[in-house]
Design an enzyme around this catalytic site. Sequence first.
Site: not given
Ligand code: ADP
Length: 151
Positions: A17, A41, A90, A127
């Site tokens: 992120h 959630k 990703r 995450s």
């Molecule tokens: P959600 O619950 O919407 O999946 P996340 O917090 O997991 O929320 O992810 C939010 C955004 O960050 C999404 O666009 C996801 O693809 C992106 N994201 C998550 N992990 C990574 C990463 N390692 N590298 C780049 N983008 C990421």
Amino acid sequence: MKKAVFPGSFDPITLGHFDIIKRGISLFDEIVIAIGVNADKKYMFSLEDRKRFIEEAFKDEPKVSVITYKGLTIDLCKRLKADFILRGLRNPADFEFEKAIAHTNRTLSNIESVFLLTAASTSFISSSILRVVIINGGNYRQLVPDSVLLK
Ligand code: ADP
């Protein structure tokens, strides 16, 4: 002024992120990190902690702010007068998922989704896997910004 909303759960924020936000800063005048609140959630970190981790990580970056929200992301964008949604990609699974959301959002609004490909070095970070490492006492310092370690 180009304003983007970067929505997500950020449970917790990872270096993946972080990379997307950092690179988004060169594209937009303002980025609002929007932590979605979904009553159905279960989260590992409280909303306050998730917000604080991101605020800490970007405390020296005036273009970045952090808010929490409920409801549709496009409605939030309209309220904030943000014309763009920023998301990270990703892998093909992310692409398929994001494509359906982006098409839906475009059908319901004029808001454009902008996707950045992850840096190769952080593209494996998720995450959900990170939470498994944390729960089981693993060393996760290479996966998160320092702010997540200061808990
Ligand atoms: P959600 O619950 O919407 O999946 P996340 O917090 O997991 O929320 O992810 C939010 C955004 O960050 C999404 O666009 C996801 O693809 C992106 N994201 C998550 N992990 C990574 C990463 N390692 N590298 C780049 N983008 C990421």
